[in-house]
Scaffold this motif. Sequence first.
Motif, PDB file in Angstrom:
ATOM      1  N   LEU A 159      30.951  43.514  48.109  1.00 48.78           N
ATOM      2  CA  LEU A 159      31.112  44.965  48.177  1.00 48.78           C
ATOM      3  C   LEU A 159      30.657  45.660  46.894  1.00 48.78           C
ATOM      4  CD1 LEU A 159      34.607  44.959  49.895  1.00 48.78           C
ATOM      5  CD2 LEU A 159      32.444  45.662  50.959  1.00 48.78           C
ATOM      6  N   GLY A 160      30.458  44.871  45.824  1.00 50.92           N
ATOM      7  CA  GLY A 160      30.004  45.434  44.566  1.00 50.92           C
ATOM      8  C   GLY A 160      31.061  46.223  43.818  1.00 50.92           C
ATOM      9  N   ILE A 161      32.327  45.826  43.986  1.00 54.44           N
ATOM     10  CA  ILE A 161      33.421  46.503  43.291  1.00 54.44           C
ATOM     11  C   ILE A 161      34.328  45.459  42.653  1.00 54.44           C
ATOM     12  CG2 ILE A 161      33.391  48.549  44.776  1.00 54.44           C
ATOM     13  CD1 ILE A 161      35.789  47.397  46.261  1.00 54.44           C
ATOM     14  N   PRO A 162      35.086  45.835  41.618  1.00 48.98           N
ATOM     15  CA  PRO A 162      36.016  44.882  41.002  1.00 48.98           C
ATOM     16  C   PRO A 162      37.107  44.475  41.998  1.00 48.98           C
ATOM     17  CG  PRO A 162      35.756  46.841  39.623  1.00 48.98           C
ATOM     18  CD  PRO A 162      35.080  47.125  40.925  1.00 48.98           C
ATOM     19  N   ALA A 163      37.527  43.237  41.943  1.00 49.05           N
ATOM     20  CA  ALA A 163      38.531  42.720  42.880  1.00 49.05           C
ATOM     21  C   ALA A 163      39.829  43.503  42.825  1.00 49.05           C
ATOM     22  CB  ALA A 163      38.783  41.243  42.600  1.00 49.05           C
ATOM     23  N   TYR A 164      40.224  43.969  41.639  1.00 53.83           N
ATOM     24  CA  TYR A 164      41.503  44.663  41.539  1.00 53.83           C
ATOM     25  C   TYR A 164      41.524  45.949  42.361  1.00 53.83           C
ATOM     26  CZ  TYR A 164      39.646  48.041  38.130  1.00 53.83           C
ATOM     27  OH  TYR A 164      38.931  49.026  37.508  1.00 53.83           O
ATOM     28  N   ARG A 165      40.355  46.505  42.656  1.00 53.59           N
ATOM     29  CA  ARG A 165      40.318  47.725  43.467  1.00 53.59           C
ATOM     30  C   ARG A 165      40.628  47.457  44.938  1.00 53.59           C
ATOM     31  NH1 ARG A 165      37.662  52.542  40.878  1.00 53.59           N
ATOM     32  NH2 ARG A 165      37.252  51.791  38.794  1.00 53.59           N
ATOM     33  N   LEU A 166      40.626  46.201  45.334  1.00 52.87           N
ATOM     34  CA  LEU A 166      40.992  45.857  46.707  1.00 52.87           C
ATOM     35  C   LEU A 166      42.492  45.638  46.853  1.00 52.87           C
ATOM     36  CD1 LEU A 166      38.074  43.383  47.506  1.00 52.87           C
ATOM     37  CD2 LEU A 166      38.277  45.793  48.183  1.00 52.87           C
ATOM     38  N   LEU A 167      43.188  45.499  45.740  1.00 45.99           N
ATOM     39  CA  LEU A 167      44.632  45.245  45.760  1.00 45.99           C
ATOM     40  C   LEU A 167      45.410  46.548  45.848  1.00 45.99           C
ATOM     41  CD1 LEU A 167      44.756  42.530  42.969  1.00 45.99           C
ATOM     42  CD2 LEU A 167      44.813  42.165  45.448  1.00 45.99           C
ATOM     43  N   VAL A 197      42.692  34.255  47.147  1.00 46.37           N
ATOM     44  CA  VAL A 197      42.121  34.774  45.914  1.00 46.37           C
ATOM     45  C   VAL A 197      40.616  34.516  45.885  1.00 46.37           C
ATOM     46  CG1 VAL A 197      42.104  34.562  43.396  1.00 46.37           C
ATOM     47  CG2 VAL A 197      44.273  34.574  44.623  1.00 46.37           C
ATOM     48  N   HIS A 198      40.217  33.343  46.311  1.00 48.47           N
ATOM     49  CA  HIS A 198      38.793  32.996  46.367  1.00 48.47           C
ATOM     50  C   HIS A 198      38.045  33.980  47.270  1.00 48.47           C
ATOM     51  CE1 HIS A 198      35.203  30.490  46.385  1.00 48.47           C
ATOM     52  NE2 HIS A 198      35.212  30.544  47.705  1.00 48.47           N
ATOM     53  N   GLN A 199      38.597  34.252  48.449  1.00 48.53           N
ATOM     54  CA  GLN A 199      37.961  35.185  49.370  1.00 48.53           C
ATOM     55  C   GLN A 199      37.945  36.599  48.798  1.00 48.53           C
ATOM     56  OE1 GLN A 199      40.452  34.409  52.766  1.00 48.53           O
ATOM     57  NE2 GLN A 199      38.796  33.352  53.847  1.00 48.53           N
ATOM     58  N   LEU A 200      39.007  36.978  48.101  1.00 48.60           N
ATOM     59  CA  LEU A 200      39.057  38.290  47.475  1.00 48.60           C
ATOM     60  C   LEU A 200      37.887  38.469  46.515  1.00 48.60           C
ATOM     61  CD1 LEU A 200      40.975  40.835  47.329  1.00 48.60           C
ATOM     62  CD2 LEU A 200      41.822  39.819  45.222  1.00 48.60           C
ATOM     63  N   MET A 201      37.594  37.429  45.749  1.00 49.96           N
ATOM     64  CA  MET A 201      36.468  37.479  44.808  1.00 49.96           C
ATOM     65  C   MET A 201      35.133  37.559  45.557  1.00 49.96           C
ATOM     66  SD  MET A 201      38.054  37.676  42.047  1.00 49.96           S
ATOM     67  CE  MET A 201      36.600  37.776  41.040  1.00 49.96           C
ATOM     68  N   ILE A 202      35.023  36.844  46.651  1.00 47.25           N
ATOM     69  CA  ILE A 202      33.791  36.890  47.449  1.00 47.25           C
ATOM     70  C   ILE A 202      33.594  38.285  48.042  1.00 47.25           C
ATOM     71  CG2 ILE A 202      32.665  36.011  49.537  1.00 47.25           C
ATOM     72  CD1 ILE A 202      33.939  33.269  48.848  1.00 47.25           C
ATOM     73  N   PHE A 203      34.674  38.870  48.597  1.00 45.14           N
ATOM     74  CA  PHE A 203      34.588  40.230  49.127  1.00 45.14           C
ATOM     75  C   PHE A 203      34.222  41.210  48.017  1.00 45.14           C
ATOM     76  CE2 PHE A 203      36.887  38.723  52.888  1.00 45.14           C
ATOM     77  CZ  PHE A 203      36.259  39.451  53.893  1.00 45.14           C
ATOM     78  N   SER A 204      34.848  41.055  46.874  1.00 47.07           N
ATOM     79  CA  SER A 204      34.581  41.921  45.735  1.00 47.07           C
ATOM     80  C   SER A 204      33.099  41.902  45.377  1.00 47.07           C
ATOM     81  CB  SER A 204      35.430  41.466  44.547  1.00 47.07           C
ATOM     82  OG  SER A 204      34.982  42.010  43.350  1.00 47.07           O
ATOM     83  N   ASN A 231      41.541  48.468  52.258  1.00 47.61           N
ATOM     84  CA  ASN A 231      40.656  48.704  51.112  1.00 47.61           C
ATOM     85  C   ASN A 231      39.286  48.054  51.318  1.00 47.61           C
ATOM     86  OD1 ASN A 231      42.656  50.190  49.888  1.00 47.61           O
ATOM     87  ND2 ASN A 231      43.341  48.520  48.570  1.00 47.61           N
ATOM     88  N   ILE A 232      39.268  46.875  51.924  1.00 45.53           N
ATOM     89  CA  ILE A 232      37.994  46.218  52.234  1.00 45.53           C
ATOM     90  C   ILE A 232      37.210  47.056  53.238  1.00 45.53           C
ATOM     91  CG2 ILE A 232      36.947  44.225  53.400  1.00 45.53           C
ATOM     92  CD1 ILE A 232      39.157  42.501  52.028  1.00 45.53           C
ATOM     93  N   ARG A 233      37.896  47.509  54.293  1.00 47.37           N
ATOM     94  CA  ARG A 233      37.234  48.318  55.320  1.00 47.37           C
ATOM     95  C   ARG A 233      36.687  49.620  54.726  1.00 47.37           C
ATOM     96  NH1 ARG A 233      41.077  48.537  58.730  1.00 47.37           N
ATOM     97  NH2 ARG A 233      42.020  50.429  57.935  1.00 47.37           N
ATOM     98  N   GLU A 234      37.484  50.290  53.888  1.00 47.78           N
ATOM     99  CA  GLU A 234      37.031  51.544  53.281  1.00 47.78           C
ATOM    100  C   GLU A 234      35.818  51.319  52.378  1.00 47.78           C
ATOM    101  OE1 GLU A 234      40.388  53.436  51.420  1.00 47.78           O
ATOM    102  OE2 GLU A 234      41.231  54.021  53.349  1.00 47.78           O
ATOM    103  N   ALA A 235      35.834  50.226  51.609  1.00 48.52           N
ATOM    104  CA  ALA A 235      34.681  49.932  50.751  1.00 48.52           C
ATOM    105  C   ALA A 235      33.458  49.618  51.600  1.00 48.52           C
ATOM    106  CB  ALA A 235      35.001  48.771  49.813  1.00 48.52           C
TER     107      ALA A 235
END
Length: 97
Positions: free
Chosen positions: A61-69, A51-58, A12-16
Amino acid sequence: MLDDTNIIVGKNIREARTNILEISQDELARRVGLSRPSVANIESGRQQVTVHQLMIFSNALGIPAYRLLPNTPEKNEDLAEDAYQVEPGLQKWLAGL
């Protein structure tokens, strides 16, 4: 063995990164404060995201964190309804944090 959740989050990170921002791994690494090999490992699922990194990636990438899950709805205004429908693999991943 790679954890399915790590693989899905990385995918999901790669696709975003490639489809939304159209930036390189180097550029994403700079934005999130990691090395390019770390971003490559995260995108391939070889490295777990905190979780911290997930928020940083979010944020980067300019997208909500839940979209990476995994298994999150594309469009859902009320995420509270989904709070009790967390996939077992995701529950295991979250418990390991």
